[in-house]
Design a protein around this motif. Structure first.
Motif, PDB file in Angstrom:
ATOM      1  N   GLY A 155      39.147 -12.119  56.882  1.00  0.00           N
ATOM      2  CA  GLY A 155      38.915 -13.505  56.458  1.00  0.00           C
ATOM      3  C   GLY A 155      39.783 -13.942  55.298  1.00  0.00           C
ATOM      4  N   ASN A 211      33.126 -10.654  58.338  1.00  0.00           N
ATOM      5  CA  ASN A 211      34.050 -11.785  58.293  1.00  0.00           C
ATOM      6  C   ASN A 211      33.586 -12.791  57.253  1.00  0.00           C
ATOM      7  N   SER A 259      33.877 -16.461  56.430  1.00  0.00           N
ATOM      8  CA  SER A 259      34.251 -17.691  57.124  1.00  0.00           C
ATOM      9  C   SER A 259      34.072 -18.905  56.202  1.00  0.00           C
ATOM     10  N   SER A 292      37.963 -18.697  57.868  1.00  0.00           N
ATOM     11  CA  SER A 292      38.968 -17.650  57.685  1.00  0.00           C
ATOM     12  C   SER A 292      40.301 -18.153  57.159  1.00  0.00           C
TER      13      SER A 292
END
Length: 503
Positions: free
Chosen positions: A34, A66, A68, A70
């Motif tokens: 990310g 992740n 986000s 990204s």
């Protein structure tokens, strides 16, 4: 897929970030993606150590975390706790993680730590009305407890964080907020705070009645001030004492000051005393205005927002710095452009400056002889351009005689006068103080009586005042009228204002 709400700092503003994780079958691995910084990449080792030393089993799965969205670059070690909680609670189905913003760096033993970026992030989110409930350690809670409309829950380590989400009684983790203990005044249902401690007092300054009055006007209306005088006559003493008599601060201004302190890696305090920045004349342009090769970083003029920026030995600052200062002095904001970022900083500071009358400093002295020739003096004064000087509201020449010390005045007395003028301005409906009024607001609030109107027309012709100079004269006269308790600007108010113009 579960996620936890967090945020990252982009210049002065926070961007909401969802920390999400997937657990799939495959060779055991742990990856964070990310567009992350090095501090987040290193989070893997901190999280592993914190979990293993607290008897949590690391899932034998392929773990992908992740951050986000990204495409936005994230930085900061405060994502540690969010990542660790996603891993610890990945099998728990009845736990809702999405209701809380979670911040905290993990120690290798599982303890949760504060970081310098959490306070400005939380403050920015609160101003955006993005945040309601937050889970942090106790040190962070003490800092952010001054932010209104925020439910703060405190945990000390990873184990207590897990217990928090499994517990039905969340209130036992609630942090009790402390109330402001400083003096305050309430104007139109808004509270303003001030500190009545004066570590440095105007009583220490002998004589200099006119400069001290100029300092009072500067503080009462947030006017820019330039003091010219021989070395040792008290210019720096006045500048250092100004911060103690500045107007009261709203809660938003106190929090903004604390945010700038955190960004400057200083200890955060919530004292309602305006910031005071005094960069040396050898400072680079980037350190004054902010800069950096890729990301724009905060500089002195942004750090002095809502406070005082003091330039001692003004002509010794580089020409490029002085000329670039014209924009923030006029517009109260500045745009810093770099390859990857464009950032706008608020610059509503009170600009205080001091200079000698000549390179040797003795041109105005009554006891010392000046050693400079006319060319040297002219070259020295030419370092300050007319457009720059036109942005100075108050210009005062200081004498080097200290015999007249009858009219002593204390910082407390001056501060009381400033507070009275502040109340008058706020009750009049002004958002900004007199020194920062727009052209439209000048017409509304800076009303002259008939005698003053005639006097101003004559002054415009005799002194060849520019449009900006006229506005400066009116704003200073408005502040002097407020200090004198006059509803309209009277002749004596305008005369004093004209006397403070540089000719």
């Amino acid at each position: 897929m579960k996620y936890i709400k967090s945020a990252s700092l982009d210049s002065l503003d926070a961007l909401c970030v969802n920390v999400e994780a997937t657990f799939t079958k495959g060779l055991p691995s742990f990856t964070i993606v990310g567009l992350i910084s090095t501090s987040i990449s290193e989070s893997k080792e901190r999280v592993k150590s914190a979990l293993l030393t607290n008897d949590f089993k690391f899932p034998p799965l392929k773990i992908i975390v992740n951050l986000s969205p990204s495409e936005i670059k994230k930085k900061g070690s405060h994502f540690d706790l969010s990542i660790a909680l996603l891993i610890c609670l990945y099998n728990e189905k009845n736990i809702n993680l999405e209701d809380y913003y979670i911040f905290g760096e993990l120690g290798l033993d599982g303890k949760i730590k504060d970081t310098s970026s959490i306070f400005p992030i939380v403050l920015s989110l609160a101003k955006q009305k993005e945040i309601n409930s937050i889970l942090v350690c106790e040190n962070t809670a003490k800092k952010i407890s001054k932010i209104p409309n925020l439910k703060i829950y405190v945990i000390k380590d990873i184990s207590s964080a897990i217990d928090f989400f499994k517990s039905d009684d969340k209130e036992k983790y609630r942090f009790k907020k402390d109330e402001m203990t400083f003096d305050k005044i309430t104007i139109k249902n808004e509270e303003f705070y001030f500190d009545n401690k004066y570590d440095e007092d105007f009583l220490d300054i002998f004589g200099q009645d006119i400069p001290k009055f100029a300092a009072l006007v500067s503080a009462a209306g947030n006017h820019n001030l330039l003091m010219e005088g021989s070395p040792g006559c008290g210019k720096s003493m006045i500048a250092k004492r100004l911060k103690y008599i500045m107007p009261p601060m709203s809660l938003d201004e106190i929090l903004e000051k604390a945010k700038l302190q955190a960004l400057d890696y200083k200890e955060v305090d919530f004292i309602p005393q305006r910031s005071y920045r005094a960069p040396h004349n050898s400072s680079t342009k980037s350190s004054i205005f902010g800069g950096g090769s890729a990301n724009a970083k905060i500089g002195e003029i942004a750090l002095s927002n809502n406070g005082i920026l003091f330039f001692d030995e003004l002509p010794h600052f580089s020409k490029s710095v002085l000329e670039a200062l014209r924009e923030p002095l006029e517009d109260n904001k500045i745009l810093i452009s770099r390859v990857n970022t464009k950032t706008t900083y608020d610059t509503k500071f009170t600009f205080i400056s001091a200079m000698n009358p000549c390179p040797c400093g003795n041109l105005l002295s009554t006891v010392k002889e000046c050693r400079c020739n006319e060319m040297e003096i002219q070259r020295y004064k030419n370092r300050l351009s007319e457009p720059f000087l036109d942005r100075i509201d108050l210009y005062v020449v200081m004498n080097d005689s200290f015999k007249d010390n009858k009219n002593k005045v204390s910082s407390k007395e001056l501060h009381e006068s400033v507070i009275k003028a502040f109340i008058v301005q706020k009750e009049r409906g002004q958002i900004e103080l007199n020194g920062k009024l727009s052209d439209k607001e000048i017409k509304k609030y800076c009303v002259l009586d008939d005698t003053s109107s005639e006097l101003l027309e004559k002054a415009i012709v005799n002194y060849q005042l520019s449009f900006r100079s006229i506005n400066k004269v009116l704003k200073v006269a408005r502040t002097i009228a407020d200090l004198n308790g006059n509803e309209k600007i009277e002749k004596t108010d305008l005369l004093k204002s004209l006397n403070f113009r540089r000719r």
